[in-house]
Design an enzyme around this catalytic site. Structure first.
Site, PDB file in Angstrom:
ATOM      1  N   CYS A 224      -0.632  -4.223  -6.540  1.00 33.65           N
ATOM      2  CA  CYS A 224      -0.886  -4.173  -5.099  1.00 33.65           C
ATOM      3  C   CYS A 224      -0.871  -2.703  -4.670  1.00 33.65           C
ATOM      4  O   CYS A 224      -1.069  -1.819  -5.482  1.00 33.65           O
ATOM      5  CB  CYS A 224       0.111  -5.029  -4.324  1.00 33.65           C
ATOM      6  SG  CYS A 224       1.792  -4.403  -4.321  1.00 33.65           S
ATOM      7  N   HIS A 225      -0.638  -2.447  -3.394  1.00 35.70           N
ATOM      8  CA  HIS A 225      -0.666  -1.087  -2.883  1.00 35.70           C
ATOM      9  C   HIS A 225       0.545  -0.271  -3.331  1.00 35.70           C
ATOM     10  O   HIS A 225       0.401   0.811  -3.893  1.00 35.70           O
ATOM     11  CB  HIS A 225      -0.769  -1.111  -1.351  1.00 35.70           C
ATOM     12  CG  HIS A 225      -1.008   0.232  -0.746  1.00 35.70           C
ATOM     13  ND1 HIS A 225      -0.759   0.485   0.584  1.00 35.70           N
ATOM     14  CD2 HIS A 225      -1.456   1.406  -1.253  1.00 35.70           C
ATOM     15  CE1 HIS A 225      -1.061   1.748   0.852  1.00 35.70           C
ATOM     16  NE2 HIS A 225      -1.477   2.325  -0.250  1.00 35.70           N
TER      17      HIS A 225
END
Length: 108
Positions: free
Chosen positions: A66-67
């Site tokens: 993810c980020h």
């Protein structure tokens, strides 16, 4: 407890043709993938994982992405609870990848 993998460890793994390659599971939203992504990753947004986790192979290591590593950790935990044995979360996410592995990758 979910295992985490550093961006350096993942980069080394991806560069090692002698090792079976992991499935890179990017759990970010479409707009995030439009900005940047790790080559070869497959996207299933986090909110769709409960509906689509049966599409994932159970015979390879899955690295969730993810980020920053928070959503990927949660998805890795969900997958582990769903019966997947080999799941790792990318520590620091694509932000750490862009900072430490691929400086040409966009930050957001």
């Amino acid at each position: 407890m979910i295992g985490e993998i550093s961006v350096r460890e993942l980069a080394d793994w991806l560069a090692d043709d002698s090792r079976p390659q992991p499935l890179l599971l990017d759990v970010r939203e479409d707009w995030e993938l439009e900005r940047c992504q790790i080559a070869g990753s497959r996207q299933i947004p986090m909110n769709l994982i409960p509906l689509r986790h049966n599409e994932l192979p159970d015979d390879v290591t899955i690295v969730t992405i993810c980020h920053h590593g928070v959503r990927s950790y949660q998805v890795a935990l969900f997958l582990q609870n769903a019966g997947f044995d080999a799941v790792l979360s990318l520590k620091g996410g694509v932000d750490a990848w862009a900072s430490n592995i691929d400086p040409a990758m966009a930050h957001y």
